[in-house]
Design an enzyme around this catalytic site. Structure first.
Site, PDB file in Angstrom:
ATOM      1  N   ARG A   1       0.911  -1.255   0.082  1.00  0.00           N
ATOM      2  CA  ARG A   1      -0.171  -0.003  -0.053  1.00  0.00           C
ATOM      3  C   ARG A   1       0.864   1.175  -0.029  1.00  0.00           C
ATOM      4  O   ARG A   1       1.148   1.982   1.033  1.00  0.00           O
ATOM      5  CB  ARG A   1      -0.950   0.079   1.289  1.00  0.00           C
ATOM      6  CG  ARG A   1      -1.799  -1.229   1.359  1.00  0.00           C
ATOM      7  CD  ARG A   1      -2.557  -1.769   0.277  1.00  0.00           C
ATOM      8  NE  ARG A   1      -3.805  -1.258  -0.118  1.00  0.00           N
ATOM      9  CZ  ARG A   1      -5.103  -1.477   0.365  1.00  0.00           C
ATOM     10  NH1 ARG A   1      -4.830  -2.296   1.276  1.00  0.00           N
ATOM     11  NH2 ARG A   1      -5.973  -0.766   0.063  1.00  0.00           N
TER      12      ARG A   1
ATOM     13  N   GLN B   1      -0.276   2.739  -5.936  1.00  0.00           N
ATOM     14  CA  GLN B   1      -1.441   3.139  -6.024  1.00  0.00           C
ATOM     15  C   GLN B   1      -2.471   3.082  -7.209  1.00  0.00           C
ATOM     16  O   GLN B   1      -3.586   2.415  -7.167  1.00  0.00           O
ATOM     17  CB  GLN B   1      -1.474   4.635  -5.711  1.00  0.00           C
ATOM     18  CG  GLN B   1      -2.290   4.751  -4.078  1.00  0.00           C
ATOM     19  CD  GLN B   1      -1.930   6.255  -3.759  1.00  0.00           C
ATOM     20  OE1 GLN B   1      -1.578   7.114  -4.468  1.00  0.00           O
ATOM     21  NE2 GLN B   1      -2.368   6.616  -2.483  1.00  0.00           N
TER      22      GLN B   1
ATOM     23  N   ASP C   1      -3.646  -0.563  -7.409  1.00  0.00           N
ATOM     24  CA  ASP C   1      -4.140  -1.244  -5.989  1.00  0.00           C
ATOM     25  C   ASP C   1      -5.483  -1.648  -6.045  1.00  0.00           C
ATOM     26  O   ASP C   1      -6.404  -0.992  -6.107  1.00  0.00           O
ATOM     27  CB  ASP C   1      -3.885  -0.140  -4.791  1.00  0.00           C
ATOM     28  CG  ASP C   1      -4.335  -0.766  -3.536  1.00  0.00           C
ATOM     29  OD1 ASP C   1      -4.843  -1.657  -3.566  1.00  0.00           O
ATOM     30  OD2 ASP C   1      -3.797   0.134  -2.618  1.00  0.00           O
TER      31      ASP C   1
ATOM     32  N   SER D   1      -7.980  -1.240  -3.146  1.00  0.00           N
ATOM     33  CA  SER D   1      -8.493   0.195  -3.038  1.00  0.00           C
ATOM     34  C   SER D   1      -9.517   0.262  -4.097  1.00  0.00           C
ATOM     35  O   SER D   1     -10.754   0.909  -3.703  1.00  0.00           O
ATOM     36  CB  SER D   1      -7.341   1.360  -3.271  1.00  0.00           C
ATOM     37  OG  SER D   1      -6.489   1.144  -2.107  1.00  0.00           O
TER      38      SER D   1
ATOM     39  N   TYR E   1      -2.189  -1.781   7.571  1.00  0.00           N
ATOM     40  CA  TYR E   1      -3.249  -2.796   7.926  1.00  0.00           C
ATOM     41  C   TYR E   1      -3.554  -2.767   9.557  1.00  0.00           C
ATOM     42  O   TYR E   1      -2.591  -2.867  10.063  1.00  0.00           O
ATOM     43  CB  TYR E   1      -2.968  -4.180   7.513  1.00  0.00           C
ATOM     44  CG  TYR E   1      -3.029  -4.270   5.930  1.00  0.00           C
ATOM     45  CD1 TYR E   1      -4.283  -4.256   5.194  1.00  0.00           C
ATOM     46  CD2 TYR E   1      -1.845  -4.415   5.167  1.00  0.00           C
ATOM     47  CE1 TYR E   1      -4.256  -4.179   3.732  1.00  0.00           C
ATOM     48  CE2 TYR E   1      -2.007  -4.463   3.855  1.00  0.00           C
ATOM     49  CZ  TYR E   1      -3.149  -4.412   2.990  1.00  0.00           C
ATOM     50  OH  TYR E   1      -3.427  -4.537   1.721  1.00  0.00           O
TER      51      TYR E   1
HETATM   52  P1  NAD Z   1      -8.898  -3.516   5.426  1.00  0.00           P
HETATM   53  O1  NAD Z   1     -10.123  -3.777   4.170  1.00  0.00           O
HETATM   54  O2  NAD Z   1      -7.936  -4.442   5.562  1.00  0.00           O
HETATM   55  O3  NAD Z   1      -9.721  -3.205   6.531  1.00  0.00           O
HETATM   56  C1  NAD Z   1     -11.063  -2.409   6.846  1.00  0.00           C
HETATM   57  C2  NAD Z   1     -10.771  -1.630   8.031  1.00  0.00           C
HETATM   58  O4  NAD Z   1     -11.164  -2.368   9.134  1.00  0.00           O
HETATM   59  C3  NAD Z   1      -9.430  -1.072   8.296  1.00  0.00           C
HETATM   60  O5  NAD Z   1      -9.350   0.317   8.235  1.00  0.00           O
HETATM   61  C4  NAD Z   1      -8.948  -1.625   9.490  1.00  0.00           C
HETATM   62  O6  NAD Z   1      -8.373  -0.851  10.703  1.00  0.00           O
HETATM   63  C5  NAD Z   1     -10.487  -1.820  10.349  1.00  0.00           C
HETATM   64  N1  NAD Z   1     -10.562  -2.910  11.566  1.00  0.00           N
HETATM   65  C6  NAD Z   1      -9.763  -4.131  11.506  1.00  0.00           C
HETATM   66  N2  NAD Z   1     -10.174  -4.491  12.574  1.00  0.00           N
HETATM   67  C7  NAD Z   1     -11.155  -3.771  13.367  1.00  0.00           C
HETATM   68  C8  NAD Z   1     -11.959  -3.666  14.559  1.00  0.00           C
HETATM   69  N3  NAD Z   1     -11.724  -4.461  15.495  1.00  0.00           N
HETATM   70  N4  NAD Z   1     -12.778  -2.498  14.700  1.00  0.00           N
HETATM   71  C9  NAD Z   1     -12.996  -1.534  13.929  1.00  0.00           C
HETATM   72  N5  NAD Z   1     -12.131  -1.827  12.539  1.00  0.00           N
HETATM   73  C10 NAD Z   1     -11.227  -2.739  12.300  1.00  0.00           C
HETATM   74  O7  NAD Z   1      -8.551  -2.022   4.926  1.00  0.00           O
HETATM   75  P2  NAD Z   1      -7.997  -1.109   3.709  1.00  0.00           P
HETATM   76  O8  NAD Z   1      -9.271  -0.439   3.310  1.00  0.00           O
HETATM   77  O9  NAD Z   1      -7.529  -2.248   2.827  1.00  0.00           O
HETATM   78  O10 NAD Z   1      -6.894  -0.477   4.086  1.00  0.00           O
HETATM   79  C11 NAD Z   1      -5.863  -0.710   4.610  1.00  0.00           C
HETATM   80  C12 NAD Z   1      -4.930   0.293   4.953  1.00  0.00           C
HETATM   81  O11 NAD Z   1      -4.216   0.643   3.571  1.00  0.00           O
HETATM   82  C13 NAD Z   1      -5.410   1.545   5.438  1.00  0.00           C
HETATM   83  O12 NAD Z   1      -4.355   2.196   6.377  1.00  0.00           O
HETATM   84  C14 NAD Z   1      -5.277   2.699   4.294  1.00  0.00           C
HETATM   85  O13 NAD Z   1      -5.291   3.697   4.522  1.00  0.00           O
HETATM   86  C15 NAD Z   1      -4.106   2.064   3.457  1.00  0.00           C
HETATM   87  N6  NAD Z   1      -4.044   2.529   2.197  1.00  0.00           N
HETATM   88  C16 NAD Z   1      -3.096   3.005   1.715  1.00  0.00           C
HETATM   89  C17 NAD Z   1      -2.760   3.018   0.360  1.00  0.00           C
HETATM   90  C18 NAD Z   1      -1.645   3.746  -0.285  1.00  0.00           C
HETATM   91  O14 NAD Z   1      -0.976   4.623   0.702  1.00  0.00           O
HETATM   92  N7  NAD Z   1      -1.418   3.592  -1.552  1.00  0.00           N
HETATM   93  C19 NAD Z   1      -3.771   2.946  -0.528  1.00  0.00           C
HETATM   94  C20 NAD Z   1      -4.873   2.167  -0.088  1.00  0.00           C
HETATM   95  C21 NAD Z   1      -5.022   1.875   1.456  1.00  0.00           C
END
Ligand code: NAD
Length: 376
Positions: A119, A124, A127, A130, A230
């Protein structure tokens, strides 16, 4: 290079790995693109649109017997048998599906699972988690608004005032953020919870309220920081306090959208049966984690059922597991661009395959090569 694009065969999978836009670019780069007849139909792309973009239309064996095969989902057993040894397969190959990876390795295929991309800023544009989660978050709210028997926005009419819907979002990653933005546009009042402290600002910037559950120990703080962006499983102490806070909000909510996931593990239980019982009749839960709960049962709510909508204790619980596929055309358009951008990392300008494992994205996505499962 000869690039094949089969039609997806998994039930409910409406997406396709190329669009006329990406076919045009591939053909312009000197590749031959063979698309299986009907591959784009569920995403509103006709064979003739692909042909106009420069693709050849073929049958299923024709689409699989290419040097490079672009897929949405992992090839099934019978699809794998159609692949050439030494071919490259790119798709959402599910890095946690050991049997699927073993199957591809045994077929001598070099597999790239796009979900495994880091990530990072550079990754991006390719991804897929996303691009597809963004759509899932949007569609979850659309479905909730459809099932909910009241308005989302506050309305003041001659016949009286209608209150705004209270929406609780659990898990504020990509899907959760889009769910907040979408529900906000519809006029709902939003509260949201996540384990990661960094999301507070993001929730507030979208006009939602963060459900704060302060960390009381260093262990809780460290777990909340997660790894690679994550979440990691949180200590039971924090989860108990979170559940108490979330339970209060859920009891008052009209709609709950839950998206909480931990990569490679069961989704955490955030909405217990008792919490569902305490909800108002007519409330709606859309559980994006449906089918990913402990032992594959339930999701963030143990009452949700994968790919079904059920009514329990007067609450409608939607367990759709492939929400992005319900927005097939845009989901395919974004996915196809992700695939095209990834190809730029492994295909030279001259059109030759060049797998550079010094590239962190290529190395992270490679899951099989030379008969081996290479995923770390
Ligand atoms: P995901 O689908 O793996 O999880 C969804 C959300 O559930 C996450 O925010 C996680 O913290 C949350 N979660 C897990 N356990 C939980 C609980 N017990 N209670 C409440 N929430 C809980 O997440 P995602 O959408 O794939 O995103 C993962 C990370 O990647 C995030 O930090 C996001 O900002 C980051 N991201 C970065 C980039 C980038 O920089 N290129 C792009 C996309 C996402």
């Amino acid at each position: 290079m000869l690039i094949g694009v089969p039609a997806e065969t998994l039930a409910g999978e409406t997406r396709v790995a190329v669009t006329p836009e990406t076919v045009k670019k591939l053909v312009a780069s000197g590749h031959t693109v063979r698309v299986q007849s009907g591959a784009g139909v569920a995403a509103s792309v006709t064979d003739s649109a692909y042909q106009a973009a420069g693709a050849e239309i073929t049958d299923q064996p024709g689409a699989f017997s290419a040097d490079m095969v672009l897929k949405v989902r992992t090839p099934t057993e019978s699809e794998t048998s159609l692949l050439k040894s030494g071919a490259v397969v790119i798709g959402m190959l599910n890095p946690f599906d050991a049997a699927g990876l073993q199957r591809l390795a045994a077929a001598g295929v070099t597999g790239f699972a796009l979900e495994a991309a880091p990530r990072t800023t550079r990754a991006q544009s390719m991804d897929v988690l996303s691009s597809q989660a963004n759509i899932a978050g949007y569609k979850a709210v659309m479905i909730a608004a459809d099932k909910y028997q009241r308005f989302f926005p506050m309305l003041m009419t001659a016949a009286g005032t209608v209150k705004a819907a209270r929406v609780v979002i659990l898990g504020v990653g990509v899907a959760g953020l889009q769910a907040i933005a979408t529900a906000k546009r519809l006029g709902a009042v939003i509260e949201a919870s996540d384990v990661r402290p960094s999301v507070k600002e993001q929730i507030e910037s979208l006009g939602g309220k963060f459900i704060d559950v302060p960390y009381e120990t260093q262990e809780e703080k460290d777990a909340a920081e997660g790894v690679g962006g994550y979440a990691r499983p949180m200590p039971a102490s924090w989860l108990t306090r979170q559940q108490a806070e979330v339970a209060k909000r859920v009891a008052l909510a009209d709609v709950v959208i839950s998206t909480a996931l931990i990569p490679g593990r069961a989704a955490p239980t955030l909405i217990t049966e008792d919490m569902v019982k305490a909800m108002k009749p007519g409330s709606v839960i859309v559980d994006i984690a449906a089918g990913k709960g402990p032992d594959g049962v339930g999701g963030n709510c143990p009452l949700s059922e994968a790919d079904r909508t059920v009514v329990k204790h007067g609450v409608t619980i939607v367990g759709e597991t492939n929400l992005a596929a319900l927005v097939a055309a845009d989901a395919s358009a974004l996915y196809a661009r992700n695939v095209l951008d990834f190809l730029k990392l492994i295909v030279t300008k001259e059109g030759a395959l060049k797998i550079d494992l010094e590239d962190d994205i290529v190395a992270a996505c490679r899951v099989t090569q030379d008969g081996q499962v290479t995923k770390k």
